[in-house]
Design an enzyme around this catalytic site. Structure first.
Site, PDB file in Angstrom:
ATOM      1  N   LYS A 238     -17.342 -23.663  51.685  1.00 15.11           N
ATOM      2  CA  LYS A 238     -16.846 -23.998  53.025  1.00 15.11           C
ATOM      3  C   LYS A 238     -18.006 -24.476  53.896  1.00 15.11           C
ATOM      4  O   LYS A 238     -19.176 -24.301  53.542  1.00 15.11           O
ATOM      5  CB  LYS A 238     -16.168 -22.779  53.652  1.00 15.11           C
TER       6      LYS A 238
ATOM      7  N   TYR B 157     -39.791 -29.072  80.083  1.00 17.43           N
ATOM      8  CA  TYR B 157     -38.957 -28.689  81.227  1.00 17.43           C
ATOM      9  C   TYR B 157     -39.332 -27.295  81.737  1.00 17.43           C
ATOM     10  O   TYR B 157     -39.731 -26.416  80.968  1.00 17.43           O
ATOM     11  CB  TYR B 157     -37.486 -28.700  80.831  1.00 17.43           C
TER      12      TYR B 157
ATOM     13  N   ARG C   5      -8.109 -10.281  60.260  1.00 19.24           N
ATOM     14  CA  ARG C   5      -7.903 -11.674  60.670  1.00 19.24           C
ATOM     15  C   ARG C   5      -6.866 -12.410  59.828  1.00 19.24           C
ATOM     16  O   ARG C   5      -6.320 -13.410  60.280  1.00 19.24           O
ATOM     17  CB  ARG C   5      -9.225 -12.452  60.632  1.00 19.24           C
TER      18      ARG C   5
ATOM     19  N   MET D 271     -33.655 -31.807  74.205  1.00 19.11           N
ATOM     20  CA  MET D 271     -32.520 -32.271  73.420  1.00 19.11           C
ATOM     21  C   MET D 271     -32.972 -33.013  72.161  1.00 19.11           C
ATOM     22  O   MET D 271     -32.400 -32.843  71.082  1.00 19.11           O
ATOM     23  CB  MET D 271     -31.629 -33.184  74.264  1.00 19.11           C
TER      24      MET D 271
END
Length: 409
Positions: free
Chosen positions: A76, A301, A175, A349
């Site tokens: 998965k 930053y 679940r 980023m």
């Protein structure tokens, strides 16, 4: 040029390399790898997937399993970010009889690889998704009567029996499974077994904790529940796979191996309790540029880092959009020229800065290891988790969707 790839685009790209990605032949897989290697030359970051280590992890895991126990390789999240298409030739070579996936896109990639074995989904799916997987012969995971009724209606419409694995909540995940401790739960389980066009081929549960004593206690409950259901529903025991064990349970509670085990993290080298299975992935980038800063210069930053002397900073073209977390700033190390270098300032980023003032030979293009090994140094999962304050799977599944891969032997 940045290469941002979703799971589906990876599958499509794999199909366009050559027919090699649909073949089980190792030499053809290498041809596809060469194409990927050429792509990373124009990328800012990349993952290196060690196929030899993947094979070794599978073989080592096999050696601890009972001869009669099937292995269902959990792939998965695009094989935990490592790429289903690139790993399937090894899965087929190792004669793994079952593959577990989550999405239809993943199921398609598995079938496109030439895999003819058992293919099961390891999460609940809504009926439209189940219908879309009929031609792929996906065995579905269910745990409610409503799901079974919907599948029965689909079976009638499609004129095709749907194989399912019935989840019981004995493991305590809460679940997917039916609670067999109540009369209503037992009635629901029996009603599921009677649905036309719904064939129960497996009964399963899942354990939420790495605790051998807890697993053993809940294993006893599962055995009682599954035995009761098989008897009361007149199911043939030889036609039912009982399976409860993930990577941890399969290795540390051998009596829980039962008919089938579902290893995931261990195959890729992510099982904190069993470090004898090394990671198969490395995360890398290169130095984009070098910058000489005087004393008392700020970096990044929020001006969270200030140089205490004349310093040389290397600009790395990687940031949190690539899966390298913002929290790595001022906490993490990377590897360059076989040495550790500090990440300084807040990770941006698309950019991370490292201090290479005391490291000789650094130049634009120098390889940088964000996770993995370089010479005698290692950045491991525990270090990454501590600095990023997240569990490792949260990161490598993002890496796999944000960065190109190259497969090495």
């Amino acid at each position: 040029m940045r290469l941002k790839k979703t799971l589906l685009s990876i599958a499509i790209a794999a199909a366009t390399f050559t027919p090699a990605m649909h073949s089980i032949a190792a030499p053809l897989q290498l041809q596809a790898t060469l194409d990927q290697e050429s792509q990373i030359q124009s990328s800012n970051t990349w993952l290196e997937i060690d196929l030899g280590q993947f094979k070794q992890n599978i073989e080592q895991f096999k050696s601890h399993m009972n001869d009669q126990t099937k292995i269902c390789a959990v792939m998965k999240a695009d094989a935990y970010g490592n790429g289903i298409a690139g790993l399937m030739p090894t899965i087929i070579e190792q004669q793994i009889p079952c593959v577990a996936i989550a999405s239809n896109a993943e199921a398609q990639v598995v079938r496109d690889s030439g895999f003819k074995g058992q293919l099961m989904r390891v999460r609940s799916a809504e009926i439209g998704e189940i219908e879309g997987a009929l031609d792929l012969n996906v065995e579905e995971l269910i745990g409610t009567l409503d799901q079974a009724k919907a599948i029965a209606a689909l079976s009638k419409k499609a004129n095709k029996t749907v194989k399912v694995h019935l989840a019981l909540n004995d493991g305590g995940m809460g679940r997917n499974g039916i609670d067999m401790t109540t009369e209503n739960g037992k009635k629901e389980a029996l009603a599921i077994a009677k649905q036309s066009g719904v064939e129960i081929v497996g009964i399963m549960t899942h354990f939420p904790n790495y605790n051998a004593e807890e697993v053993r206690a809940k294993l006893g409950s599962f055995k009682e529940s599954s035995a009761w259901l098989i008897k009361e529903a007149n199911l043939k025991r030889e036609d039912i796979l009982l399976h409860v064990a993930n990577s941890y349970t399969a290795l540390n509670v051998p009596e829980a191996q039962l008919d089938m085990v579902r290893p995931g993290g261990v195959l890729y080298g992510d099982l904190p309790t069993n470090l004898e299975y090394p990671s198969i992935v490395s995360f890398k980038t290169r130095v984009a540029s070098l910058h000489h800063l005087p004393k008392n210069s700020t970096v990044g930053y929020d001006s969270s880092f200030t140089t205490t002397k004349e310093s040389v900073m290397a600009n790395l073209p990687v940031g949190y959009s690539d899966g390298y977390p913002r929290k790595m700033g001022n906490t993490a190390d990377v590897l360059i020229n076989g040495q550790r270098a500090k990440v300084v300032g807040v990770t941006s980023m698309n950019t991370t800065m490292i201090d290479v003032s005391d490291i000789k030979g650094v130049k634009p293009g120098s390889e940088v290891v964000l996770f993995g090994n370089q010479k005698s140094q290692t950045i491991n999962a525990a270090e990454i988790e501590k600095n990023a304050d997240v569990i490792f799977p949260e990161l490598y599944t993002i890496w796999g969707t944000s960065n190109p891969r190259v497969y090495v032997k």
